[in-house]
Design an enzyme around this catalytic site. Structure first.
Site, PDB file in Angstrom:
ATOM      1  N   LYS A  37      46.554 -25.243   8.570  1.00 40.64           N
ATOM      2  CA  LYS A  37      47.364 -24.089   8.959  1.00 40.64           C
ATOM      3  C   LYS A  37      47.993 -23.428   7.748  1.00 40.64           C
ATOM      4  O   LYS A  37      48.127 -22.212   7.695  1.00 40.64           O
ATOM      5  CB  LYS A  37      48.481 -24.539   9.891  1.00 40.64           C
ATOM      6  CG  LYS A  37      47.989 -24.978  11.241  1.00 40.64           C
ATOM      7  CD  LYS A  37      49.142 -25.569  12.025  1.00 40.64           C
ATOM      8  CE  LYS A  37      48.686 -25.929  13.425  1.00 40.64           C
ATOM      9  NZ  LYS A  37      49.725 -26.642  14.155  1.00 40.64           N
ATOM     10  N   ARG A  47      38.858 -36.423  13.488  1.00 43.30           N
ATOM     11  CA  ARG A  47      39.008 -34.975  13.335  1.00 43.30           C
ATOM     12  C   ARG A  47      37.670 -34.354  12.998  1.00 43.30           C
ATOM     13  O   ARG A  47      36.796 -34.998  12.410  1.00 43.30           O
ATOM     14  CB  ARG A  47      39.981 -34.666  12.193  1.00 43.30           C
ATOM     15  CG  ARG A  47      41.425 -34.809  12.563  1.00 43.30           C
ATOM     16  CD  ARG A  47      42.283 -34.501  11.348  1.00 43.30           C
ATOM     17  NE  ARG A  47      42.753 -33.124  11.323  1.00 43.30           N
ATOM     18  CZ  ARG A  47      43.869 -32.713  11.924  1.00 43.30           C
ATOM     19  NH1 ARG A  47      44.626 -33.559  12.575  1.00 43.30           N
ATOM     20  NH2 ARG A  47      44.246 -31.457  11.850  1.00 43.30           N
ATOM     21  N   GLU A  86      51.259 -27.286  18.428  1.00 45.66           N
ATOM     22  CA  GLU A  86      52.545 -26.776  17.938  1.00 45.66           C
ATOM     23  C   GLU A  86      52.385 -25.268  17.854  1.00 45.66           C
ATOM     24  O   GLU A  86      51.438 -24.794  17.204  1.00 45.66           O
ATOM     25  CB  GLU A  86      52.789 -27.322  16.531  1.00 45.66           C
ATOM     26  CG  GLU A  86      53.934 -28.272  16.434  1.00 45.66           C
ATOM     27  CD  GLU A  86      54.175 -28.681  14.998  1.00 45.66           C
ATOM     28  OE1 GLU A  86      55.107 -28.145  14.401  1.00 45.66           O
ATOM     29  OE2 GLU A  86      53.429 -29.532  14.491  1.00 45.66           O
TER      30      GLU A  86
HETATM   31  P1  ATP Z   1      49.895 -29.629  11.895  1.00 41.36           P
HETATM   32  O1  ATP Z   1      49.730 -30.952  11.237  1.00 41.36           O
HETATM   33  O2  ATP Z   1      50.102 -28.482  10.977  1.00 41.36           O
HETATM   34  O3  ATP Z   1      50.772 -29.655  13.095  1.00 41.36           O
HETATM   35  P2  ATP Z   1      47.665 -29.933  13.623  1.00 41.36           P
HETATM   36  O4  ATP Z   1      46.279 -29.641  13.227  1.00 41.36           O
HETATM   37  O5  ATP Z   1      48.077 -31.302  13.964  1.00 41.36           O
HETATM   38  O6  ATP Z   1      48.446 -29.330  12.420  1.00 41.36           O
HETATM   39  P3  ATP Z   1      48.625 -29.137  16.225  1.00 41.36           P
HETATM   40  O7  ATP Z   1      49.009 -27.803  16.733  1.00 41.36           O
HETATM   41  O8  ATP Z   1      49.652 -30.191  16.257  1.00 41.36           O
HETATM   42  O9  ATP Z   1      48.101 -28.917  14.759  1.00 41.36           O
HETATM   43  O10 ATP Z   1      47.296 -29.609  16.921  1.00 41.36           O
HETATM   44  C1  ATP Z   1      47.149 -29.782  18.289  1.00 41.36           C
HETATM   45  C2  ATP Z   1      46.101 -30.827  18.543  1.00 41.36           C
HETATM   46  O11 ATP Z   1      44.857 -30.460  17.954  1.00 41.36           O
HETATM   47  C3  ATP Z   1      46.503 -32.156  17.941  1.00 41.36           C
HETATM   48  O12 ATP Z   1      46.291 -33.167  18.911  1.00 41.36           O
HETATM   49  C4  ATP Z   1      45.563 -32.311  16.784  1.00 41.36           C
HETATM   50  O13 ATP Z   1      45.295 -33.652  16.560  1.00 41.36           O
HETATM   51  C5  ATP Z   1      44.328 -31.552  17.233  1.00 41.36           C
HETATM   52  N1  ATP Z   1      43.532 -31.097  16.084  1.00 41.36           N
HETATM   53  C6  ATP Z   1      43.926 -30.236  15.123  1.00 41.36           C
HETATM   54  N2  ATP Z   1      42.959 -30.077  14.203  1.00 41.36           N
HETATM   55  C7  ATP Z   1      41.917 -30.845  14.588  1.00 41.36           C
HETATM   56  C8  ATP Z   1      40.607 -31.114  14.056  1.00 41.36           C
HETATM   57  N3  ATP Z   1      40.180 -30.547  12.918  1.00 41.36           N
HETATM   58  N4  ATP Z   1      39.798 -31.954  14.739  1.00 41.36           N
HETATM   59  C9  ATP Z   1      40.216 -32.514  15.877  1.00 41.36           C
HETATM   60  N5  ATP Z   1      41.418 -32.309  16.424  1.00 41.36           N
HETATM   61  C10 ATP Z   1      42.280 -31.492  15.806  1.00 41.36           C
HETATM   62 MG    MG Z   2      50.310 -31.698  14.734  1.00 44.14          MG
END
Ligand code: ATP
Ligand code: MG
Length: 552
Positions: free
Chosen positions: A270, A260, A31
């Site tokens: 974030k 994760r 995002e």
């Molecule tokens: P939000 O919930 O604020 O959107 P997010 O961490 O899901 O945060 P995205 O930009 O949607 O942010 O993340 C893009 C991709 O990165 C998603 O597929 C998410 O699952 C993955 N991702 C984010 N943080 C982690 C993490 N700590 N470990 C593994 N994958 C992650």
């Molecule tokens: Mg997300």
């Protein structure tokens, strides 16, 4: 570099072997509402490396269907961070570019009696949804006719209704044990300016509807996401099936979840990163203490070290927590043999060698990296005045273990001569301001002199050629969790000493250093040149120490 190997790779291999698919296509779908952090690196590396292992491809898709929080700054940041990590997406797509096709699929569902326009408010919808133990209740608007739904949905699209006045919901099962299946909202009304679509749309698809469709439109074979989407998978499959993806495209995507990545003492949410920036607790998203990719880069981590670190953490279907120290280890492994090892004095004290001729400067041979001859050698200056580290001198040698300079004690200045301290000068407060020493001209390094053994080897920088430098040393942004602080908000657990600034010198050979040049400063640690460097003063960030500080 380590090769990627995990349970998803096994699944992909099986899918290729069975003939279900003929190539692998993955996507990384951030995002654009923040900068990428080290947790995202797991998702990026997993998607790109897996596709690469099968000669497949990976798209970058901006998940920009949530217009309120998105920004071009983040789009640009994400593109440049990916490039820095060494990944080149096959395509750069935007979820919002599929709004038209997504809208058509919504119409398809309405026509099949599988979606309806609801007048319940957000709060009412939550109330009707039920709980884990109680089934939900049908909305009174659930049985609207297909014609009425088509008309209302079109009116929603045309801007007839206010934000929140109506939604489009999937008609699934209000008593499903999986709450995500209780008539999830598919579209909401938002009169807002979208960073790419402007005001063209005032209805926006929800993630659970948009995501499986975007994957389908792009021909994604394996849609990898983190574990929290586990109980959304049934809905993902519901959308794919009922929107007749296989019929239209000849294949369909499958969602696979992975754990994760968490890192000790590192918060990656974030919200928190944004709060640090907004409250000016850090200098920006690229502050070297931030776990963002741009912060880690500025701190001196290399793309290879991040990739090797991520690969070394493995991948499974559980969330994992890794020691922050192993990222340092990956950096040391990467740079140990690759970087130059110049002399830098971060907390200097001057030594005057009283018996060395005044005005003379000689140049001595010094290997660029003692462990890798291929990096060659350079000349370093030596004269009557040199800087050494304050901590390398003590007036009285305290015990046998002290292997550095002291009064009447002789050490080798690395790649130069033996010197012996003879006296000190002090200020009114009793602080040592200058050391007087003598040297032995017979002991020039490389001369084969070995009559006596010095009390250790210390490094130095010649004073007249030294370049002024600022060294920025870092500690974790967050204090260790203790009994007392464990319930505090993160913002109240900030480490007041997360940055220390030292003023010292580096040797002349660094005069043309550029931003992001990496070094191992002898006997100290890994450093990188910071963009704040000027003609008057170089600035270096300490990436990590030479050895693991991990305490067992
Ligand atoms: P939000 O919930 O604020 O959107 P997010 O961490 O899901 O945060 P995205 O930009 O949607 O942010 O993340 C893009 C991709 O990165 C998603 O597929 C998410 O699952 C993955 N991702 C984010 N943080 C982690 C993490 N700590 N470990 C593994 N994958 C992650
Ligand atoms: Mg997300």
């Amino acid at each position: 570099m380590a090769e990627i190997n995990n349970f998803i790779k096994t699944i992909m291999q099986q899918d290729l072997d069975s003939g279900a698919i003929d190539s692998i296509i993955t996507r990384f779908p951030p995002e654009p509402n923040a900068y990428l952090h080290i947790g995202h690196a797991r998702a990026i590396i997993t998607n790109f490396e897996l596709a690469k292992a099968f000669n497949g491809k990976t798209n970058l898709r901006f998940d920009d269907t949530n217009p309120a929080k998105e920004d071009q700054e983040f789009v640009d940041g994400i593109i440049s961070d990916l490039a820095w990590l060494g990944y080149n997406p096959a395509n750069v797509f935007y979820g919002s570019d599929y709004f038209e096709k997504t809208y058509e699929k919504a119409i398809m569902l309405i026509k099949k009696g599988l979606a309806y326009v609801d007048d319940l408010t957000q709060e009412e919808i939550s109330k009707y949804r039920g709980t884990l133990n109680e089934p939900g209740k049908n909305s009174p608007y659930r049985d609207r006719s297909v014609e009425e739904n088509l008309k209302l949905f079109e009116e929603m699209k045309n801007g007839k209704y206010k934000d929140g006045e109506k939604t489009l919901r999937a008609k699934i099962d209000m008593s499903s044990p999986n709450i995500n299946m209780r008539d999830p909202v598919m579209y909401r009304i938002l009169h807002i300016n979208h960073h790419r679509q402007g005001t063209k749309w005032c209805i926006f698809p929800m993630y659970d509807f948009a995501h499986p469709l975007q994957d389908s439109f792009e021909g994604i074979t394996h849609s990898l996401c983190s574990l929290e989407y586990d109980n959304h998978r049934v809905l993902y499959d519901w959308v794919v099936e009922n929107c007749e993806i296989e019929k239209e495209y000849g294949k369909r995507p499958h969602q696979i979840e992975f754990g994760r990545l968490n890192i000790t003492n590192t918060i990656m949410s974030k919200r928190y990163l944004r709060a640090l920036v907004d409250s000016k607790k850090v200098s920006g998203y690229d502050d070297p203490r931030m776990p963002t990719l741009c912060g880690l880069r500025r701190r001196g981590f290399t793309a290879d070290s991040i990739r090797n670190f991520i690969l070394s953490t493995g991948l499974s279907r559980v969330n994992s927590t890794v020691e922050a120290d192993s990222l340092d280890e990956a950096l040391r492994d990467d740079l140990k043999l690759k970087t130059l090892r110049p002399n830098a004095i971060i907390d200097p004290i001057k030594v005057i060698i009283d018996n060395y001729p005044e005005g003379k400067v000689e140049y001595l041979d010094c290997p660029n990296n003692q462990e890798n001859e291929e990096l060659g050698s350079r000349k370093i200056a030596f004269s009557r005045e040199v800087y050494i580290e304050r901590e390398d001198f003590i007036e009285q040698k305290p015990n046998k273990k002290w292997k550095r300079l002291a009064l009447d004690v002789e050490v080798r200045l690395m790649h130069a001569y033996f010197i012996k301290a003879v006296s000190v000068e002090k200020d009114e407060l009793g602080n040592i301001t200058l050391i007087h020493a003598t040297y032995d001209p017979e002991t020039r390094s490389g001369s084969g002199f070995d009559l006596r053994k010095p009390n250790g080897n210390i490094h130095f920088v010649e004073a007249s050629t030294a370049i002024k430098a600022e060294f920025r040393l870092f500690e974790p942004l967050l204090l260790d969790e203790t009994e007392e602080n464990k319930d505090l908000d993160f913002m109240d657990r900030l480490n007041p000493n997360s940055i220390t600034i030292k003023e010292g010198f580096v040797e002349e050979s660094l005069k043309d250093t550029k931003e992001l040049d990496h070094y191992q400063f002898i006997r100290n640690g890994y450093y990188v040149t910071d963009k704040d460097s000027t003609n008057e003063k170089l600035v270096f960030n300490r990436t990590c120490g030479l050895k693991s500080s991990f305490k067992l």
